[in-house]
Design an enzyme around this catalytic site. Structure first.
Site, PDB file in Angstrom:
ATOM      1  NE  ARG A 188      70.418   3.173  63.937  1.00  0.00           N
ATOM      2  CZ  ARG A 188      71.085   2.378  63.089  1.00  0.00           C
ATOM      3  NH1 ARG A 188      72.233   1.846  63.479  1.00  0.00           N
ATOM      4  NH2 ARG A 188      70.608   2.121  61.887  1.00  0.00           N
ATOM      5  CE  LYS A 211      70.661   2.391  57.352  1.00  0.00           C
ATOM      6  NZ  LYS A 211      71.527   1.174  57.308  1.00  0.00           N
ATOM      7  CE1 TYR A 250      78.059   1.823  60.072  1.00  0.00           C
ATOM      8  CE2 TYR A 250      76.207   2.825  61.224  1.00  0.00           C
ATOM      9  CZ  TYR A 250      77.371   2.072  61.243  1.00  0.00           C
ATOM     10  OH  TYR A 250      77.837   1.586  62.429  1.00  0.00           O
ATOM     11  CG  HIS A 309      75.795  -0.266  54.106  1.00  0.00           C
ATOM     12  ND1 HIS A 309      76.741  -1.163  54.563  1.00  0.00           N
ATOM     13  CD2 HIS A 309      75.236   0.279  55.225  1.00  0.00           C
ATOM     14  CE1 HIS A 309      76.751  -1.169  55.889  1.00  0.00           C
ATOM     15  NE2 HIS A 309      75.865  -0.310  56.311  1.00  0.00           N
ATOM     16  CD  GLU A 368      79.523   1.746  54.677  1.00  0.00           C
ATOM     17  OE1 GLU A 368      79.272   1.953  53.475  1.00  0.00           O
ATOM     18  OE2 GLU A 368      79.161   2.523  55.596  1.00  0.00           O
ATOM     19  CB  SER A 390      78.682  -5.725  63.762  1.00  0.00           C
ATOM     20  OG  SER A 390      78.889  -5.149  62.491  1.00  0.00           O
ATOM     21  CB  VAL A 414      77.171  -9.996  62.651  1.00  0.00           C
ATOM     22  CG1 VAL A 414      75.746 -10.550  62.600  1.00  0.00           C
ATOM     23  CG2 VAL A 414      77.144  -8.502  62.370  1.00  0.00           C
ATOM     24  CG  ASP A 433      84.682 -17.393  59.494  1.00  0.00           C
ATOM     25  OD1 ASP A 433      83.918 -16.416  59.624  1.00  0.00           O
ATOM     26  OD2 ASP A 433      85.841 -17.303  59.058  1.00  0.00           O
ATOM     27  CG  LEU A 455      81.345  -6.863  56.326  1.00  0.00           C
ATOM     28  CD1 LEU A 455      80.282  -6.019  55.639  1.00  0.00           C
ATOM     29  CD2 LEU A 455      81.833  -6.178  57.588  1.00  0.00           C
ATOM     30  CB  ALA A 493      74.878  -9.700  54.927  1.00  0.00           C
ATOM     31  CG  ASP A 500      73.414  -3.268  55.944  1.00  0.00           C
ATOM     32  OD1 ASP A 500      74.064  -4.307  55.699  1.00  0.00           O
ATOM     33  OD2 ASP A 500      73.518  -2.638  57.003  1.00  0.00           O
ATOM     34  CB  VAL A 528      64.754  -5.160  59.475  1.00  0.00           C
ATOM     35  CG1 VAL A 528      64.852  -3.682  59.836  1.00  0.00           C
ATOM     36  CG2 VAL A 528      63.302  -5.629  59.550  1.00  0.00           C
ATOM     37  CB  ALA A 529      68.069  -2.461  55.464  1.00  0.00           C
ATOM     38  CG  ASN A 530      66.591   0.606  59.839  1.00  0.00           C
ATOM     39  OD1 ASN A 530      65.805  -0.226  59.406  1.00  0.00           O
ATOM     40  ND2 ASN A 530      66.180   1.730  60.382  1.00  0.00           N
TER      41      ASN A 530
END
Length: 371
Positions: A15, A75, A94, A96, A118, A134, A179, A198, A240, A268, A270, A298-300
């Protein structure tokens, strides 16, 4: 203002933080935009397009950091970038922070101004710069989960939607936010048997009203989670807490009751992950197996679909970037509470409570810098 857009160097991150269209808008406002050579290639934007939009191309990442007053990224900076960041330089990306202490300490040390996508937050508690990614990540979680349920990739060998005469897969989604909602729509559309959990009854009522018949809702608690994961084929973590570390809703001992070849996707990750056994992975090596359960962490995730992700993200970030550039970060954050809430670390002080609490660091009110 002088704005710099470096090329993302995190593993398989394609990106870019600003499109040529965004560069043109900033240029029209009287600002100077520098873009690192080939920064947009992964998302399908060439250096020539940036030049046509009025941006200037710089040959390397060091040149971008050296000249810019505001750095726009996707990132968080990685270790090789820490030394390039200047005191008082504004970083808009971002971060985090709560999931990675070395990054937090590095940004405290370099005394930069860190405004995190975020934690930019509207009055209704929605997170406008997190929502687009998300949405992408929620939809991708189901795509990836369905893929890794295939036997050659370590899964149970089950088709998510089943076929006539064969029951579909059972999908459990932890969290009914953006998400979780997008994941539920995607899984339902593929024909899966979906349960979404939830803590909010009003949210569950809303989801019950808008979701198709193959999506059920349930209150989130440890008993219900333990009960559901025994039969689950795919579990998606979509929890989140803005700016803070995600709680562990699935613990290591719970894996023992899950089916062999079932799949966990922790969106979640990241923010520390809501599944205890998850640790950040990359698109290059996306999965690992613990107790015969496939983990995809995978974090991204949106980085795998950079064209869609870049357009979705920059549609949301550009109006805020223009405010920061036009007014400077202090005036912009003083006048816009949404941006004010995005400030996490300012000139060596942690100004976001969730980050301070994550690492037992001193907390300083951001008002000190906006008076």
């Amino acid at each position: 203002m002088i704005i710099g857009v470096p090329k993302e160097i995190k593993n398989n991150e394609n990106r870019v933080a600003l499109t040529p269209a965004g560069a043109k808008e900033l240029k029209k406002q009287g600002h100077t935009v520098y873009v690192q050579a080939t920064a947009g290639n992964g998302s399908g934007f060439t250096d020539e397009e940036y030049k046509a939009a009025g941006a200037e191309i710089l040959p390397d990442i060091a040149s971008v950091y050296k000249i810019a007053e505001m750095i726009m990224k996707v990132k968080e900076p990685i270790e090789s970038e820490y030394s390039l960041i200047k005191e008082n330089q504004l970083l808009f990306t971002y971060f985090h922070f709560a999931s990675y202490e070395p990054l937090t300490m590095a940004m405290i040390k370099n005394k930069s101004v860190c405004l995190a996508y975020e934690t930019v937050e509207k009055a209704d508690r929605s997170l406008p710069l997190l929502v687009p990614m998300s949405e992408v990540a929620g939809r991708m979680a189901v795509q990836k989960g369905a893929n890794y349920l295939e036997k050659p990739l370590g899964g149970r060998g089950i088709l998510l939607g089943g076929v006539p005469g064969v029951l579909p897969a059972k999908v459990v989604i932890l969290g009914g936010g953006v998400v979780g909602t997008q994941a539920a729509w995607m899984a339902a559309g593929m024909g899966a048997d979906v349960t979404i959990l939830d803590l909010s009854l009003p949210r569950l009522r809303y989801l019950s009203d808008v979701m198709p018949a193959n999506v059920r809702t349930m209150m989130s608690n440890e008993y219900n989670i333990r009960t559901l994961i025994k039969d689950a084929d795919l579990v998606i973590g979509a929890v989140l807490i803005p700016g803070a570390k995600a709680p562990h809703l699935i613990t290591r001992d719970m894996l023992k009751v899950m089916k062999k070849g079932s799949v966990l996707v922790d969106v979640a990750v990241d923010q520390g992950g809501c599944i205890e056994t998850c640790k950040p992975t990359t698109h290059e090596n996306p999965t690992f197996v613990i107790d015969d359960v496939v983990h995809y962490c995978v974090a991204n995730m949106p980085g795998a679909v950079p064209y869609t992700s870049t357009l979705a993200l920059t549609n949301a970030t550009l109006p805020y970037a223009i405010q920061l550039a036009n007014k400077g970060w202090q005036k912009a954050c003083k006048e816009n509470n949404e941006l004010k809430l995005g400030l996490n670390v300012v000139k060596g002080d942690v100004v976001y409570k969730g980050v301070a609490e994550a690492f037992n660091l001193p907390y300083e009110s951001v008002d000190k810098y906006l008076a």
